[in-house]
Each structure stands twice: as structure tokens, then as C-alpha cells.
Motif scaffolding. Structure first.
Motif, PDB file in Angstrom:
ATOM      1  N   ILE A 109       1.575  10.023  31.945  1.00 35.51           N
ATOM      2  CA  ILE A 109       1.573   9.362  33.257  1.00 35.51           C
ATOM      3  C   ILE A 109       3.014   9.130  33.706  1.00 35.51           C
ATOM      4  CG2 ILE A 109       0.830   7.337  34.570  1.00 35.51           C
ATOM      5  CD1 ILE A 109      -1.475   9.206  33.648  1.00 35.51           C
ATOM      6  N   HIS A 110       3.866   8.666  32.806  1.00 35.91           N
ATOM      7  CA  HIS A 110       5.292   8.510  33.130  1.00 35.91           C
ATOM      8  C   HIS A 110       5.892   9.849  33.556  1.00 35.91           C
ATOM      9  CE1 HIS A 110       6.607   4.405  32.282  1.00 35.91           C
ATOM     10  NE2 HIS A 110       5.765   4.380  31.264  1.00 35.91           N
ATOM     11  N   GLU A 111       5.578  10.905  32.827  1.00 37.71           N
ATOM     12  CA  GLU A 111       6.163  12.218  33.105  1.00 37.71           C
ATOM     13  C   GLU A 111       5.662  12.800  34.434  1.00 37.71           C
ATOM     14  OE1 GLU A 111       6.648  13.379  28.376  1.00 37.71           O
ATOM     15  OE2 GLU A 111       5.122  14.397  29.569  1.00 37.71           O
ATOM     16  N   ILE A 112       4.392  12.629  34.727  1.00 35.39           N
ATOM     17  CA  ILE A 112       3.807  13.195  35.948  1.00 35.39           C
ATOM     18  C   ILE A 112       4.146  12.354  37.171  1.00 35.39           C
ATOM     19  CG2 ILE A 112       1.623  13.788  37.110  1.00 35.39           C
ATOM     20  CD1 ILE A 112       0.488  14.239  34.194  1.00 35.39           C
ATOM     21  N   ASP A 113       4.209  11.042  37.001  1.00 28.44           N
ATOM     22  CA  ASP A 113       4.476  10.093  38.089  1.00 28.44           C
ATOM     23  C   ASP A 113       3.497  10.298  39.260  1.00 28.44           C
ATOM     24  OD1 ASP A 113       5.728   8.006  39.452  1.00 28.44           O
ATOM     25  OD2 ASP A 113       7.226   9.334  40.355  1.00 28.44           O
ATOM     26  N   PRO A 114       2.199  10.111  38.997  1.00 25.16           N
ATOM     27  CA  PRO A 114       1.204  10.369  40.036  1.00 25.16           C
ATOM     28  C   PRO A 114       1.135   9.259  41.075  1.00 25.16           C
ATOM     29  CG  PRO A 114       0.126   9.444  38.128  1.00 25.16           C
ATOM     30  CD  PRO A 114       1.588   9.641  37.748  1.00 25.16           C
ATOM     31  N   ALA A 115       0.619   9.615  42.237  1.00 26.45           N
ATOM     32  CA  ALA A 115       0.314   8.619  43.266  1.00 26.45           C
ATOM     33  C   ALA A 115      -1.062   8.014  43.008  1.00 26.45           C
ATOM     34  CB  ALA A 115       0.347   9.258  44.651  1.00 26.45           C
ATOM     35  N   VAL A 116      -1.948   8.806  42.376  1.00 26.52           N
ATOM     36  CA  VAL A 116      -3.329   8.376  42.138  1.00 26.52           C
ATOM     37  C   VAL A 116      -3.788   8.852  40.768  1.00 26.52           C
ATOM     38  CG1 VAL A 116      -5.713   8.425  43.019  1.00 26.52           C
ATOM     39  CG2 VAL A 116      -3.806   8.730  44.613  1.00 26.52           C
ATOM     40  N   ILE A 117      -4.479   7.978  40.056  1.00 28.57           N
ATOM     41  CA  ILE A 117      -5.221   8.350  38.852  1.00 28.57           C
ATOM     42  C   ILE A 117      -6.688   8.233  39.225  1.00 28.57           C
ATOM     43  CG2 ILE A 117      -5.832   7.730  36.486  1.00 28.57           C
ATOM     44  CD1 ILE A 117      -2.991   6.597  36.185  1.00 28.57           C
ATOM     45  N   VAL A 118      -7.429   9.315  39.045  1.00 29.75           N
ATOM     46  CA  VAL A 118      -8.849   9.323  39.393  1.00 29.75           C
ATOM     47  C   VAL A 118      -9.671   9.344  38.110  1.00 29.75           C
ATOM     48  CG1 VAL A 118     -10.685  10.497  40.663  1.00 29.75           C
ATOM     49  CG2 VAL A 118      -8.325  10.595  41.503  1.00 29.75           C
ATOM     50  N   LEU A 119     -10.526   8.352  37.986  1.00 31.76           N
ATOM     51  CA  LEU A 119     -11.431   8.262  36.841  1.00 31.76           C
ATOM     52  C   LEU A 119     -12.758   8.915  37.195  1.00 31.76           C
ATOM     53  CD1 LEU A 119     -10.816   4.494  35.994  1.00 31.76           C
ATOM     54  CD2 LEU A 119      -9.713   6.498  34.958  1.00 31.76           C
ATOM     55  N   GLY A 120     -13.389   9.513  36.216  1.00 36.03           N
ATOM     56  CA  GLY A 120     -14.723  10.056  36.432  1.00 36.03           C
ATOM     57  C   GLY A 120     -15.709   8.929  36.666  1.00 36.03           C
ATOM     58  N   LEU A 136     -17.366  22.656  29.683  1.00 36.49           N
ATOM     59  CA  LEU A 136     -17.265  22.510  31.136  1.00 36.49           C
ATOM     60  C   LEU A 136     -18.629  22.697  31.796  1.00 36.49           C
ATOM     61  CD1 LEU A 136     -13.958  24.380  32.002  1.00 36.49           C
ATOM     62  CD2 LEU A 136     -14.364  21.923  31.973  1.00 36.49           C
ATOM     63  N   HIS A 137     -18.904  21.847  32.778  1.00 42.94           N
ATOM     64  CA  HIS A 137     -20.179  21.895  33.495  1.00 42.94           C
ATOM     65  C   HIS A 137     -19.945  21.471  34.947  1.00 42.94           C
ATOM     66  CE1 HIS A 137     -20.296  17.534  33.117  1.00 42.94           C
ATOM     67  NE2 HIS A 137     -20.166  17.656  31.810  1.00 42.94           N
ATOM     68  N   PRO A 138     -20.963  21.581  35.813  1.00 41.09           N
ATOM     69  CA  PRO A 138     -20.784  21.254  37.236  1.00 41.09           C
ATOM     70  C   PRO A 138     -20.318  19.820  37.496  1.00 41.09           C
ATOM     71  CG  PRO A 138     -22.776  22.534  36.954  1.00 41.09           C
ATOM     72  CD  PRO A 138     -22.287  22.192  35.571  1.00 41.09           C
ATOM     73  N   GLY A 139     -20.655  18.886  36.630  1.00 43.55           N
ATOM     74  CA  GLY A 139     -20.169  17.512  36.795  1.00 43.55           C
ATOM     75  C   GLY A 139     -18.654  17.440  36.681  1.00 43.55           C
ATOM     76  N   HIS A 140     -18.089  18.193  35.726  1.00 46.86           N
ATOM     77  CA  HIS A 140     -16.633  18.247  35.593  1.00 46.86           C
ATOM     78  C   HIS A 140     -16.002  18.832  36.854  1.00 46.86           C
ATOM     79  CE1 HIS A 140     -17.230  18.476  30.998  1.00 46.86           C
ATOM     80  NE2 HIS A 140     -16.732  17.277  31.278  1.00 46.86           N
ATOM     81  N   LEU A 141     -16.579  19.916  37.336  1.00 47.13           N
ATOM     82  CA  LEU A 141     -16.027  20.563  38.528  1.00 47.13           C
ATOM     83  C   LEU A 141     -16.079  19.626  39.735  1.00 47.13           C
ATOM     84  CD1 LEU A 141     -14.683  23.113  39.463  1.00 47.13           C
ATOM     85  CD2 LEU A 141     -16.935  24.083  39.934  1.00 47.13           C
ATOM     86  N   HIS A 142     -17.172  18.893  39.891  1.00 53.61           N
ATOM     87  CA  HIS A 142     -17.284  17.914  40.983  1.00 53.61           C
ATOM     88  C   HIS A 142     -16.161  16.875  40.879  1.00 53.61           C
ATOM     89  CE1 HIS A 142     -19.089  15.055  43.781  1.00 53.61           C
ATOM     90  NE2 HIS A 142     -18.900  14.135  42.855  1.00 53.61           N
ATOM     91  N   TYR A 143     -15.971  16.322  39.687  1.00 57.04           N
ATOM     92  CA  TYR A 143     -14.926  15.328  39.436  1.00 57.04           C
ATOM     93  C   TYR A 143     -13.548  15.889  39.787  1.00 57.04           C
ATOM     94  CZ  TYR A 143     -11.731  12.715  36.247  1.00 57.04           C
ATOM     95  OH  TYR A 143     -10.689  12.015  35.678  1.00 57.04           O
ATOM     96  N   LEU A 144     -13.245  17.084  39.306  1.00 53.13           N
ATOM     97  CA  LEU A 144     -11.920  17.653  39.534  1.00 53.13           C
ATOM     98  C   LEU A 144     -11.704  18.031  40.998  1.00 53.13           C
ATOM     99  CD1 LEU A 144     -11.562  19.734  36.261  1.00 53.13           C
ATOM    100  CD2 LEU A 144     -10.568  17.492  36.800  1.00 53.13           C
ATOM    101  N   ARG A 145     -12.732  18.530  41.656  1.00 49.02           N
ATOM    102  CA  ARG A 145     -12.597  18.833  43.093  1.00 49.02           C
ATOM    103  C   ARG A 145     -12.361  17.561  43.897  1.00 49.02           C
ATOM    104  NH1 ARG A 145     -17.483  23.228  43.511  1.00 49.02           N
ATOM    105  NH2 ARG A 145     -16.199  25.081  43.146  1.00 49.02           N
TER     106      ARG A 145
END
Length: 146
Positions: free
Chosen positions: A83-94, A17-26
Motif C-alpha cells: 500500500i505504501h509502494e502503490i500509494d492508492p487513492a482507493v482501496i476496494v474491498l470485496g 478465478l470465477h465471475p465474482g472475482h471479475l465483477h469485483y475487479l471490474r
């Protein structure tokens, strides 16, 4: 009237884990009410060197972040099962993930999954020696510890 929470999915290897990951997840979390993170299983990482850390350790580290509501390992055979189980409104790619957005949208449509695909923005280092890449961190450790 109660509305369902807007679920967002982010996914990745998250080896160190690094700051780039945190930026993506935030950034992903800001797109909805719940952030679900799918951590790739080691055997499914074929587009780059496999992760150094065990699947469970990487999942546990991601789960410990305040910005993450749920972290889980990816499915061993079919990336669309969670993805089927979560049923998201959005998938965010890095911002630098290898996925082709149009191909992903087509695959989601073919499986009857109705969700938006977005891409997170890049983050520049805040200072000279801030590492935003697992590979850069590994290179630095090797050069400093050899």
C-alpha cells in the motif's frame, strides 16, 4: 497540466478465478485509472482454508485479466508495505471479504496513508449453475469427480 493517475487497489486470494472475482475487479477498476491487485500469499491466508494454487500461479492469472494493470504478491510480513509502494487513492474491498472497514481506515491513518476505503457490491448468479465462490466450485468438483 498533467495529473497523476488515480490508483485503485483490490486484494484477495483469487484461488480459482470465477465471475465474482471479475465483477469485483471490474467494479474496482471503474473507481480509478489504474487497478493494482495484491494477491495474498498462501502463508498469510489465515481466515479461511489456504489456497490450493501456488502464489505465482494465482498472481499470473490475475495479471492476465484485461481489467488489471498490475498484479503483485502481498508482502510476507506486513500487508501495508505494498500500500505504501502503490500509494492508492482507493482501496476496494470485496463485498464478502472479512475486513473491518473502520479498523482498516484507522490502521491506514496510523501509518500516514491517505486513501479512501470502499466496498464492492455483491453480484448475483446470472443463471442457476453459475458459481461465484471458490468454495462452491471446489464442492462441485468434489461431488462430480468422486
Amino acid at each position: 497540466m498533467t495529473t497523476d493517475p488515480v490508483r485503485v487497489v483490490a486484494q484477495g486470494t483469487f484461488d480459482i478465478l470465477h465471475p465474482g472475482h471479475l465483477h469485483y475487479l471490474r467494479e474496482a477498476r471503474a473507481m480509478g485509472d489504474e487497478l493494482h491487485v495484491i494477491v495474498a500469499r498462501r502463508e498469510n491466508v489465515t481466515h479461511k482454508s489456504p489456497p490450493l494454487l501456488a502464489d505465482r500461479q494465482r498472481r499470473d492469472m490475475v495479471a492476465a485479466l484485461d481489467v488489471v494493470d498490475v498484479a503483485r504478491l502481498g508482502h510476507p510480513d506486513d500487508i501495508f508495505v505494498p500500500i505504501h509502494e502503490i500509494d492508492p487513492a482507493v482501496i476496494v474491498l470485496g463485498h464478502d471479504q472479512h475486513h473491518d472497514e473502520e479498523a482498516l481506515r484507522a490502521a491506514l491513518d496510523a501509518r500516514g496513508l491517505d486513501c479512501e476505503v470502499a466496498r464492492a457490491s455483491a453480484r448475483e448468479p446470472a443463471y442457476d449453475e453459475e458459481f461465484l465462490s471458490t468454495g462452491d466450485i471446489i464442492d462441485r468438483v468434489l461431488s462430480e469427480r468422486r
